[in-house]
Design a protein around this motif. Sequence first.
Motif, PDB file in Angstrom:
ATOM      1  N   VAL A  62      41.093  -1.769  41.081  1.00  9.71           N
ATOM      2  CA  VAL A  62      42.007  -2.645  40.341  1.00  9.71           C
ATOM      3  C   VAL A  62      42.470  -3.687  41.222  1.00  9.71           C
ATOM      4  N   PRO A  63      42.342  -5.133  40.944  1.00  9.73           N
ATOM      5  CA  PRO A  63      42.968  -6.148  42.035  1.00  9.73           C
ATOM      6  C   PRO A  63      44.134  -5.934  42.562  1.00  9.73           C
ATOM      7  N   VAL A  64      44.339  -6.435  43.705  1.00  8.14           N
ATOM      8  CA  VAL A  64      45.772  -6.308  44.485  1.00  8.14           C
ATOM      9  C   VAL A  64      46.681  -7.183  43.546  1.00  8.14           C
ATOM     10  N   THR A  65      46.236  -8.258  42.971  1.00 11.99           N
ATOM     11  CA  THR A  65      47.183  -9.065  42.397  1.00 11.99           C
ATOM     12  C   THR A  65      47.819  -8.401  41.097  1.00 11.99           C
ATOM     13  N   VAL A  66      47.014  -7.262  40.494  1.00 12.02           N
ATOM     14  CA  VAL A  66      47.470  -6.680  39.443  1.00 12.02           C
ATOM     15  C   VAL A  66      48.574  -5.455  40.119  1.00 12.02           C
ATOM     16  N   LEU A  67      47.817  -4.909  40.908  1.00  9.53           N
ATOM     17  CA  LEU A  67      48.715  -3.899  41.794  1.00  9.53           C
ATOM     18  C   LEU A  67      50.181  -4.236  42.035  1.00  9.53           C
ATOM     19  N   SER A  68      50.230  -5.531  42.429  1.00  4.27           N
ATOM     20  CA  SER A  68      51.465  -5.861  42.879  1.00  4.27           C
ATOM     21  C   SER A  68      52.588  -6.365  41.871  1.00  4.27           C
ATOM     22  N   ARG A  69      52.105  -6.423  40.729  1.00  2.00           N
ATOM     23  CA  ARG A  69      52.854  -6.399  39.477  1.00  2.00           C
ATOM     24  C   ARG A  69      53.048  -5.493  38.732  1.00  2.00           C
ATOM     25  N   CYS A  70      52.676  -4.200  39.025  1.00  3.05           N
ATOM     26  CA  CYS A  70      53.022  -2.892  38.495  1.00  3.05           C
ATOM     27  C   CYS A  70      53.669  -1.895  39.326  1.00  3.05           C
ATOM     28  N   GLN A  71      54.568  -1.036  38.717  1.00  4.99           N
ATOM     29  CA  GLN A  71      55.259   0.139  39.390  1.00  4.99           C
ATOM     30  C   GLN A  71      54.272   1.287  39.280  1.00  4.99           C
ATOM     31  N   ARG A  72      53.563   1.691  40.547  1.00 11.28           N
ATOM     32  CA  ARG A  72      52.609   2.749  40.527  1.00 11.28           C
ATOM     33  C   ARG A  72      53.108   4.142  40.671  1.00 11.28           C
ATOM     34  N   PHE A  73      52.352   4.929  39.949  1.00  7.28           N
ATOM     35  CA  PHE A  73      52.705   6.465  40.022  1.00  7.28           C
ATOM     36  C   PHE A  73      51.273   7.123  40.219  1.00  7.28           C
ATOM     37  N   ASP A  74      51.271   7.982  41.350  1.00  5.30           N
ATOM     38  CA  ASP A  74      49.990   8.587  41.555  1.00  5.30           C
ATOM     39  C   ASP A  74      50.254   9.914  41.112  1.00  5.30           C
ATOM     40  N   LEU A  75      49.520  10.429  40.196  1.00  2.87           N
ATOM     41  CA  LEU A  75      49.593  11.866  39.576  1.00  2.87           C
ATOM     42  C   LEU A  75      49.003  12.697  40.374  1.00  2.87           C
ATOM     43  N   ARG A  76      49.532  13.777  40.983  1.00  2.00           N
ATOM     44  CA  ARG A  76      48.759  14.598  41.863  1.00  2.00           C
ATOM     45  C   ARG A  76      47.604  15.657  41.098  1.00  2.00           C
ATOM     46  N   ARG A  77      46.784  16.123  41.624  1.00  2.00           N
ATOM     47  CA  ARG A  77      46.107  17.230  41.266  1.00  2.00           C
ATOM     48  C   ARG A  77      46.982  18.350  41.126  1.00  2.00           C
ATOM     49  N   ILE A  78      46.779  19.202  40.146  1.00  2.00           N
ATOM     50  CA  ILE A  78      47.452  20.338  39.636  1.00  2.00           C
ATOM     51  C   ILE A  78      47.115  21.611  40.268  1.00  2.00           C
TER      52      ILE A  78
END
Length: 558
Positions: free
Chosen positions: A188-204
């Motif tokens: 995903v381009p950095v320009t898109v990442l910087s405009r989003c609130q990111r959540f990293d879902l963990r392995r269960i």
Amino acid sequence: MSDSFDLPAFDLGEPVQPQKAEAYRVLARKYRPQTFAELIGQDAMVTTLGNAIKRGRLAHAFLLTGVRGVGKTSTARLIAKALNCIGPDGEGGPTIDPCGVCEPCRAIAEGRHIDVIEMDAASHTGVDDVREIIDASRYAAVSARYKIYIIDEVHMLSKNAFNALLKTLEEPPAHVKFLFATTEVNKVPVTVLSRCQRFDLRRISAEQLAAHFAFVSQAEQVEAEPEALAMIARAAEGSARDGLSILDQAIAHAGIEGGGVKAAAVRDMLGLSDRGAVRDLLGLLLVGDGLGALAALRRQYDLGVDPQAVLRALLETVHKVTLVKLGSPPEAGQANEEREAQEGWATAMSFAALHRLWQLLLKGHDEVARAALPIEACEMALLRVVHASQMPDPGELARQLAAGGPVSIPAAAPAAATPSAPPAPAEAALPDTIEGIIGVLEANGEFGLAVKLERSASVIRIDPPEMVLSSLRPLPADMVRDLIVELKRCTGRAWKVTTEDAPGAPTIRERHLETKEAIRAEILASPVVKAAFDAFPDAVLPEEELDRLVAAKRSEKA
């Protein structure tokens, strides 16, 4: 005379229509989480979202990333429900606990809400697809609080599509929210990442997955062994969807065989190597028994186990032994014999030997993955481990060279040439007990053979240099031959080791277990512990604490 007959009319009604069978829904769809409380393993993300909703600090774009099957799309739909829920009375606002009964909640759950648009970026990759989103986002939501766009596998959008989305993503209308999901966030381009609130879902975790699979089995009225569920949880590798798919298959298999989901059936279904067989194979490798190791590998191969899976299981075992040597706590639900074997190897092997063994097995695993003849490549990899197990430790050789003394080379395996290491002094007293023999072997680096004696040797009599073992219980392959060779090397005297079909004394391991159980019973019968259980009938003494008390009691008696 007329050829026609006037017959009474009969009303037969509508013909009976065959009843349509209800389509079966796979477990991964049937048990998709409908609330944040049902979303397992993502507590940190749920807490953050809950706080943002309570304080009215809602981002206009969310990016959900993680491995397959951890709940990215399910989470996106839950966020859509949380933002558009109006409550049972129709007066509610955004909430982390959507009611599930209002029209927006039900429509979103059923995938029919006109203001919640889901798009698969894998099949809509072009700039025209994004242009449709941009044009539609200008219009207000029809019936919901927010118009929500859920774009799955967003990393598959083309470069032009991403560029077309940037302006709208940076300054979207107040009524629009974007929810992106991806397994490859690096694309995903950095320009898109910087405009989003990111959540990293963990392995269960495997423990959480096993508990979830137990709940699903109970809901499906299917009996399942805990070991089978733990096996499925490990095979899922942190993915709830993968695990539920495997469980679905296991339940179908159980329907044919009967008796519920069994560990043995799951092992066969997944092509997993039996843990006991893996321990036996590793033991043969460590004592340098090449023929025995190849025979054990072929037995696994004949049962349908992939050679790469055997090496993977060996790698997992070596890793667990290393963790035990570091002092890690026991795994939940681990079998006692497995833990005892790991503790024995951890005591016998140095960190350097464990790391070397890991590197050899890892190299063999990679070779088998690329080999045209996998089983032959696996055999060669195991023989390399056998050869390396007889090689001297490089660090010890360096110390000997630095000291300027003679360099001692360990003897070859029993199957090889007769060892030429210098014998012990002839005048040294020969051991006359099994404990003494084990001590001599350990002092000369024969830890694997010492462990075999502790577990299997039922002694009838020892009259140095002669030892008679009971053959009423099975003995490890070539143990008698190995004893003859190694005792001569270690003591300088030729030993006669035979077996008789007669009962012998309990093994050292059996005596240790008897002592442990006696001390355990003594602790549980003590007045303080009995009084505690009388006062709190539902109390449980943790197994770890009980083992600690047993160890303390044993040290006191020693």
